[in-house]
Design an enzyme around this catalytic site. Structure first.
Site, PDB file in Angstrom:
ATOM      1  N   CYS A 207       0.899  -1.404   0.019  1.00 26.66           N
ATOM      2  CA  CYS A 207      -0.024   0.015   0.068  1.00 26.66           C
ATOM      3  C   CYS A 207       1.007   1.297  -0.074  1.00 26.66           C
ATOM      4  O   CYS A 207       1.621   1.321   0.961  1.00 26.66           O
ATOM      5  CB  CYS A 207      -1.071   0.007   1.252  1.00 26.66           C
ATOM      6  SG  CYS A 207      -1.507   1.520   1.546  1.00 26.66           S
TER       7      CYS A 207
ATOM      8  N   GLY B 295     -14.554   6.701  -7.148  1.00 26.76           N
ATOM      9  CA  GLY B 295     -13.400   7.155  -7.628  1.00 26.76           C
ATOM     10  C   GLY B 295     -12.229   6.876  -6.753  1.00 26.76           C
ATOM     11  O   GLY B 295     -11.189   7.843  -6.800  1.00 26.76           O
TER      12      GLY B 295
ATOM     13  N   HIS C 191      -9.733  13.783   1.720  1.00 27.09           N
ATOM     14  CA  HIS C 191      -9.111  14.950   1.004  1.00 27.09           C
ATOM     15  C   HIS C 191      -9.840  16.279   1.549  1.00 27.09           C
ATOM     16  O   HIS C 191     -10.779  16.257   1.669  1.00 27.09           O
ATOM     17  CB  HIS C 191      -9.667  15.011  -0.500  1.00 27.09           C
ATOM     18  CG  HIS C 191      -9.133  14.045  -1.305  1.00 27.09           C
ATOM     19  ND1 HIS C 191      -8.271  13.849  -2.386  1.00 27.09           N
ATOM     20  CD2 HIS C 191      -9.815  12.524  -1.400  1.00 27.09           C
ATOM     21  CE1 HIS C 191      -8.120  12.988  -2.985  1.00 27.09           C
ATOM     22  NE2 HIS C 191      -8.880  11.911  -2.211  1.00 27.09           N
TER      23      HIS C 191
ATOM     24  N   CYS D 245       0.431   3.363   3.236  1.00 29.78           N
ATOM     25  CA  CYS D 245       1.162   2.457   4.234  1.00 29.78           C
ATOM     26  C   CYS D 245       2.757   2.692   4.288  1.00 29.78           C
ATOM     27  O   CYS D 245       3.470   2.931   5.122  1.00 29.78           O
ATOM     28  CB  CYS D 245       1.007   0.933   4.346  1.00 29.78           C
ATOM     29  SG  CYS D 245      -0.463   0.614   5.011  1.00 29.78           S
TER      30      CYS D 245
ATOM     31  N   ASP E 173      -1.246  16.555  -1.296  1.00 30.98           N
ATOM     32  CA  ASP E 173      -1.498  15.488  -2.202  1.00 30.98           C
ATOM     33  C   ASP E 173      -0.435  16.008  -3.428  1.00 30.98           C
ATOM     34  O   ASP E 173      -0.294  16.933  -3.870  1.00 30.98           O
ATOM     35  CB  ASP E 173      -3.024  15.707  -2.765  1.00 30.98           C
ATOM     36  CG  ASP E 173      -3.457  14.706  -3.863  1.00 30.98           C
ATOM     37  OD1 ASP E 173      -4.239  13.967  -3.531  1.00 30.98           O
ATOM     38  OD2 ASP E 173      -2.934  14.588  -4.953  1.00 30.98           O
TER      39      ASP E 173
ATOM     40  N   HIS F 256      -8.684   7.655   3.377  1.00 28.98           N
ATOM     41  CA  HIS F 256      -8.170   9.145   3.442  1.00 28.98           C
ATOM     42  C   HIS F 256      -9.050   9.972   3.249  1.00 28.98           C
ATOM     43  O   HIS F 256     -10.144   9.974   2.223  1.00 28.98           O
ATOM     44  CB  HIS F 256      -6.878   9.168   2.307  1.00 28.98           C
ATOM     45  CG  HIS F 256      -7.307   9.004   0.984  1.00 28.98           C
ATOM     46  ND1 HIS F 256      -7.140   7.484   0.681  1.00 28.98           N
ATOM     47  CD2 HIS F 256      -7.726   9.682  -0.216  1.00 28.98           C
ATOM     48  CE1 HIS F 256      -7.640   7.679  -0.702  1.00 28.98           C
ATOM     49  NE2 HIS F 256      -7.861   8.744  -1.051  1.00 28.98           N
TER      50      HIS F 256
ATOM     51  N   HIS G  52      -6.373   2.898   0.803  1.00 32.22           N
ATOM     52  CA  HIS G  52      -6.081   3.048   2.251  1.00 32.22           C
ATOM     53  C   HIS G  52      -6.969   4.275   2.504  1.00 32.22           C
ATOM     54  O   HIS G  52      -6.855   5.387   2.050  1.00 32.22           O
ATOM     55  CB  HIS G  52      -4.614   3.558   2.364  1.00 32.22           C
ATOM     56  CG  HIS G  52      -4.153   3.644   3.875  1.00 32.22           C
ATOM     57  ND1 HIS G  52      -3.015   2.852   4.473  1.00 32.22           N
ATOM     58  CD2 HIS G  52      -4.383   4.732   4.749  1.00 32.22           C
ATOM     59  CE1 HIS G  52      -2.808   3.338   5.462  1.00 32.22           C
ATOM     60  NE2 HIS G  52      -3.671   4.202   5.688  1.00 32.22           N
TER      61      HIS G  52
ATOM     62  N   ASN H  95     -13.489   9.746  -1.341  1.00 30.67           N
ATOM     63  CA  ASN H  95     -13.838   8.848  -2.208  1.00 30.67           C
ATOM     64  C   ASN H  95     -13.615   7.356  -1.805  1.00 30.67           C
ATOM     65  O   ASN H  95     -12.813   7.038  -1.319  1.00 30.67           O
ATOM     66  CB  ASN H  95     -12.785   9.049  -3.513  1.00 30.67           C
ATOM     67  CG  ASN H  95     -12.700  10.435  -4.160  1.00 30.67           C
ATOM     68  OD1 ASN H  95     -13.886  11.099  -4.184  1.00 30.67           O
ATOM     69  ND2 ASN H  95     -11.535  10.721  -4.461  1.00 30.67           N
TER      70      ASN H  95
HETATM   71  P1  5GP Z   1      -8.272   8.831  -4.215  1.00 32.61           P
HETATM   72  O1  5GP Z   1      -8.673   8.802  -5.521  1.00 32.61           O
HETATM   73  O2  5GP Z   1      -8.051   7.447  -3.767  1.00 32.61           O
HETATM   74  O3  5GP Z   1      -9.491   9.350  -3.487  1.00 32.61           O
HETATM   75  O4  5GP Z   1      -7.166   9.655  -4.107  1.00 32.61           O
HETATM   76  C1  5GP Z   1      -5.791   9.542  -3.980  1.00 32.61           C
HETATM   77  C2  5GP Z   1      -4.950  10.681  -3.944  1.00 32.61           C
HETATM   78  O5  5GP Z   1      -3.556  10.358  -3.807  1.00 32.61           O
HETATM   79  C3  5GP Z   1      -4.979  11.477  -5.413  1.00 32.61           C
HETATM   80  O6  5GP Z   1      -5.335  12.772  -5.297  1.00 32.61           O
HETATM   81  C4  5GP Z   1      -3.309  11.258  -5.773  1.00 32.61           C
HETATM   82  O7  5GP Z   1      -2.823  12.481  -6.339  1.00 32.61           O
HETATM   83  C5  5GP Z   1      -2.648  11.016  -4.330  1.00 32.61           C
HETATM   84  N1  5GP Z   1      -1.593  10.352  -4.326  1.00 32.61           N
HETATM   85  C6  5GP Z   1      -1.174   9.247  -4.953  1.00 32.61           C
HETATM   86  N2  5GP Z   1       0.178   8.647  -4.834  1.00 32.61           N
HETATM   87  C7  5GP Z   1       0.788   9.695  -4.184  1.00 32.61           C
HETATM   88  C8  5GP Z   1       1.675   9.687  -3.634  1.00 32.61           C
HETATM   89  O8  5GP Z   1       2.771   8.898  -3.745  1.00 32.61           O
HETATM   90  N3  5GP Z   1       2.147  10.961  -2.755  1.00 32.61           N
HETATM   91  C9  5GP Z   1       1.181  11.879  -2.545  1.00 32.61           C
HETATM   92  N4  5GP Z   1       1.592  12.896  -1.711  1.00 32.61           N
HETATM   93  N5  5GP Z   1      -0.189  11.666  -2.929  1.00 32.61           N
HETATM   94  C10 5GP Z   1      -0.395  10.627  -3.637  1.00 32.61           C
HETATM   95 ZN    ZN Z   2      -2.255   1.221   3.660  1.00 36.62          ZN
END
Ligand code: 5GP
Ligand code: ZN
Length: 115
Positions: free
Chosen positions: A7, A95, A104, A10, A33, A102, A100, A89
């Site tokens: 992950c 989306g 936003h 993680c 992000d 989170h 993991h 999301n």
């Molecule tokens: P999700 O679409 O799962 O709600 O959002 C995942 C978010 O994680 C996305 O906005 C993406 O830009 C961000 N993200 C993905 N990989 C990384 C990373 O390695 N570092 C950081 N800082 N953000 C990440």
């Molecule tokens: Zn995780």
């Protein structure tokens, strides 16, 4: 399972992948992000691996409460004074790209790239 070796969040929590941190405590990590939609776009992430909001139960109520109540404090700290958006999301149709949990939190003057 408190951590998943595959992950990406993680790995960020473990310090194996760098991130621009804005807050850390015993339970939570907050970092910018990598692909922001808004002038300020941070992710509130629990240290423990929970796959998504759909995987939470009564045992996560306190954690979820802390994640949400941290959002306005972070925005204040980051100089966001005109409101912000909170998004969780969840699942493929929701989306969610990183499995993991989170939150936003996005703010700053419009226009934004998305959202
Ligand atoms: P999700 O679409 O799962 O709600 O959002 C995942 C978010 O994680 C996305 O906005 C993406 O830009 C961000 N993200 C993905 N990989 C990384 C990373 O390695 N570092 C950081 N800082 N953000 C990440
Ligand atoms: Zn995780």
């Amino acid at each position: 399972m408190s951590s998943d070796p595959n992950c990406i969040f993680c790995k960020i929590v473990a310090g194996q992948i760098p991130s621009r941190k804005v807050h850390e405590d015993e339970e939570l990590l907050v970092f910018h992000d990598i692909n922001p939609w808004a002038p300020v776009h941070v992710l509130i992430v629990p240290r423990v691996h929970v796959a998504s909001l759909a995987a939470t139960g009564p045992e996560h109520e306190a954690l979820l409460g802390r994640m949400l109540t941290l959002a306005p404090k972070l925005m204040q700290q980051l100089g966001v004074t005109n409101g912000f958006r909170v998004v969780v999301n969840t699942g493929r149709d929701g989306g969610q790209e990183v499995d993991h949990l989170h939150v936003h939190v996005m703010g700053g003057p419009r226009p934004w790239l998305k959202g």
